[in-house]
Write a protein that holds these residues in place. Structure first.
Motif, PDB file in Angstrom:
ATOM      1  N   ARG A   1       0.967  -1.290   0.006  1.00  0.00           N
ATOM      2  CA  ARG A   1       0.072   0.081  -0.052  1.00  0.00           C
ATOM      3  C   ARG A   1       0.832   1.403  -0.154  1.00  0.00           C
ATOM      4  O   ARG A   1       1.905   1.344   0.803  1.00  0.00           O
ATOM      5  N   LEU A   2       0.569   2.332  -0.843  1.00  0.00           N
ATOM      6  CA  LEU A   2       1.241   3.385  -0.792  1.00  0.00           C
ATOM      7  C   LEU A   2      -0.026   4.605  -0.616  1.00  0.00           C
ATOM      8  O   LEU A   2      -1.015   4.653  -1.209  1.00  0.00           O
ATOM      9  N   GLU A   3       0.555   5.682   0.085  1.00  0.00           N
ATOM     10  CA  GLU A   3      -0.401   6.790   0.250  1.00  0.00           C
ATOM     11  C   GLU A   3       0.174   7.951  -0.077  1.00  0.00           C
ATOM     12  O   GLU A   3       1.475   8.213  -0.311  1.00  0.00           O
ATOM     13  N   TYR A   4      -0.675   8.824  -0.738  1.00  0.00           N
ATOM     14  CA  TYR A   4      -0.460  10.206  -1.305  1.00  0.00           C
ATOM     15  C   TYR A   4      -1.482  11.218  -0.886  1.00  0.00           C
ATOM     16  O   TYR A   4      -2.428  10.923  -0.400  1.00  0.00           O
ATOM     17  N   THR A   5      -0.922  12.549  -1.099  1.00  0.00           N
ATOM     18  CA  THR A   5      -1.933  13.631  -0.961  1.00  0.00           C
ATOM     19  C   THR A   5      -1.917  14.344  -2.285  1.00  0.00           C
ATOM     20  O   THR A   5      -0.949  14.712  -3.004  1.00  0.00           O
ATOM     21  N   GLU A   6      -3.311  14.644  -2.651  1.00  0.00           N
ATOM     22  CA  GLU A   6      -3.398  15.661  -3.898  1.00  0.00           C
ATOM     23  C   GLU A   6      -3.777  16.995  -3.449  1.00  0.00           C
ATOM     24  O   GLU A   6      -4.483  17.127  -2.706  1.00  0.00           O
ATOM     25  N   TYR A   7      -3.357  17.997  -3.953  1.00  0.00           N
ATOM     26  CA  TYR A   7      -3.573  19.498  -3.732  1.00  0.00           C
ATOM     27  C   TYR A   7      -4.024  19.900  -5.305  1.00  0.00           C
ATOM     28  O   TYR A   7      -3.504  19.897  -6.291  1.00  0.00           O
ATOM     29  N   GLY A   8      -5.304  20.781  -4.955  1.00  0.00           N
ATOM     30  CA  GLY A   8      -5.695  21.544  -6.214  1.00  0.00           C
ATOM     31  C   GLY A   8      -6.440  20.346  -7.197  1.00  0.00           C
ATOM     32  O   GLY A   8      -6.863  19.369  -6.771  1.00  0.00           O
ATOM     33  N   ALA A   9      -6.560  20.853  -8.259  1.00  0.00           N
ATOM     34  CA  ALA A   9      -7.165  19.930  -9.075  1.00  0.00           C
ATOM     35  C   ALA A   9      -6.966  20.301 -10.693  1.00  0.00           C
ATOM     36  O   ALA A   9      -6.241  21.169 -10.826  1.00  0.00           O
ATOM     37  N   GLY A  10      -7.328  19.668 -11.466  1.00  0.00           N
ATOM     38  CA  GLY A  10      -7.308  20.026 -13.097  1.00  0.00           C
ATOM     39  C   GLY A  10      -6.341  18.828 -13.711  1.00  0.00           C
ATOM     40  O   GLY A  10      -6.070  17.891 -13.160  1.00  0.00           O
TER      41      GLY A  10
END
Length: 289
Positions: free
Chosen positions: A20-29
Motif C-alpha cells: 500500500r502506498l499513500e499520497y496527498t493531492e493538492y488542487g485539481a485539473g
C-alpha cells in the motif's frame, strides 16, 4: 489562496505481495505535478511547495514511496531501488488517470524523477531536480549512510530507541521542519536497513548516457557547501540534459526557510511545461485501486 487537499492510497503488486502506498493531492485539473521526497523523509516535506504550486492552478500530488512515511515498509532490500521507486511513480500516474506529469524531487527524489523520465519518457512533461545525488556524492554518501545501515542492521535497539523518543512528540506543537525531522527519525530498524541497503548497493540514478537522452525541459537546483548533494552534481546534470535550466540556491536551507525565490522558479517552470504545445493532454482514464 486556499487549495483543496485529499489523501488517497493505491496498491502495487510485487514479488513479496501487495503493498500500500499513500499520497496527498493538492488542487485539481489536468496540469499534473508529482513531487518525490528525499531518502527516509515523508511526503509532507513537500507540502509547502505543493500548496504554492496548486495555488497557481496546478494539480499537485506528493507520494510516500515504499518504505517511507505512511506507506507500507517491507523489510526486504530487494524491493528498494531507484528503478522500483520510478515504477511506483508511474503506477501513481496510472491510478490517478494522469497521462503526463511534471515530476520533481529532492535528493534521491531527484534521481527518481530522472529514472522516471528514462523508464517512461512519454509520461513525463518536465523535471524539477533539486540537489541530485550523482557521481560527485559517492564518498560523502558512503560516510553518511554506511553507519546508518550498520546501526540498523547490527544495533537495531538504537533505531528503536530514537523512534520511541521522537514518536510521542505532537507534530502540531513544533515548527514545520522540526516535525519533518521527527517524522524522518520515526523508523523501524528492519525496514530502515532494507531501504538503505537496497539503495546503497543498487542503481542510484540513470547513467550519464541515459540522462543525455532525456528530452523534456528540466529545472535543476544546486546547493553550495553540501557534500552529500554537491553543487557539482547539479551543474553536471544541467550540462547533460538538453533542455535544462540551472538555478543555484543561496544555501542548502534557502528552499526550506526562505522559499519565495525558488518557489517562483518552480511555479514558472511547471506552468511553462503545461503551456507548451504539441504534447499529450494530462488526463486519461483513472484505474481502480
Amino acid at each position: 489562496m486556499l487549495v483543496s487537499e485529499r489523501i488517497g492510497q493505491f496498491f502495487v503488486e510485487g514479488d513479496t505481495g501487495r503493498d500500500r502506498l499513500e499520497y496527498t493531492e493538492y488542487g485539481a485539473g489536468d496540469s499534473w505535478v508529482v513531487l518525490v521526497h528525499g531518502q527516509l523523509m515523508p511526503r509532507r516535506m513537500h507540502a509547502p511547495l505543493a500548496r504554492r504550486l496548486a495555488a497557481e492552478g496546478l494539480h499537485v500530488v506528493t507520494i510516500d514511496l515504499l518504505g517511507h512515511g505512511r506507506s507500507d515498509r517491507p523489510a526486504d532490500p530487494l524491493v528498494y531501488s531507484v528503478t522500483a521507486f520510478a515504477e511506483q511513480v508511474v503506477a501513481l500516474l496510472d491510478h490517478l488517470g494522469a497521462a503526463q506529469a511534471v515530476v520533481g524531487g529532492t535528493s534521491i527524489g531527484a534521481n527518481i524523477a530522472l529514472e522516471t523520465a528514462v523508464l517512461a519518457p512519454e509520461r513525463v512533461r518536465g523535471l524539477i531536480c533539486e540537489m541530485p545525488v550523482l557521481d560527485n556524492a559517492v564518498e560523502a554518501g558512503i560516510l553518511t549512510f554506511a553507519p546508518l545501515l550498520m546501526a540498523a542492521r547490527f544495533l537495531p535497539v538504537t533505531v528503536t530507541a530514537v523512534r520511541r523518543l521522537t514518536r510521542p512528540v505532537p507534530r502540531g506543537i513544533v515548527p514545520f521542519w522540526a516535525g519533518i525531522v521527527l517524522d524522518t527519525l520515526d523508523q523501524r530498524a528492519d525496514s530502515l536497513a532494507a531501504v538503505v541497503h537496497g539503495l546503497f548497493f543498487g542503481r542510484m540514478a540513470p547513467p550519464s548516457k541515459d540522462r543525455r537522452r532525456i528530452q523534456v525541459p528540466a529545472l535543476v537546483v544546486g546547493h553550495p557547501a553540501d557534500p552529500v548533494h554537491p553543487a557539482a552534481d547539479a551543474a553536471m546534470l544541467a550540462g547533460e540534459l538538453p533542455q535544462a535550466t540551472f538555478v543555484k540556491a543561496r544555501s542548502i536551507l534557502e528552499w526550506r526557510v526562505a522559499p519565495e525565490r525558488l518557489d517562483r522558479a518552480a511555479v514558472g517552470f511547471a506552468l511553462g511545461c503545461w503551456r507548451s504545445t504539441g504534447r499529450t493532454t494530462g488526463r486519461r482514464r483513472r484505474t481502480g485501486s
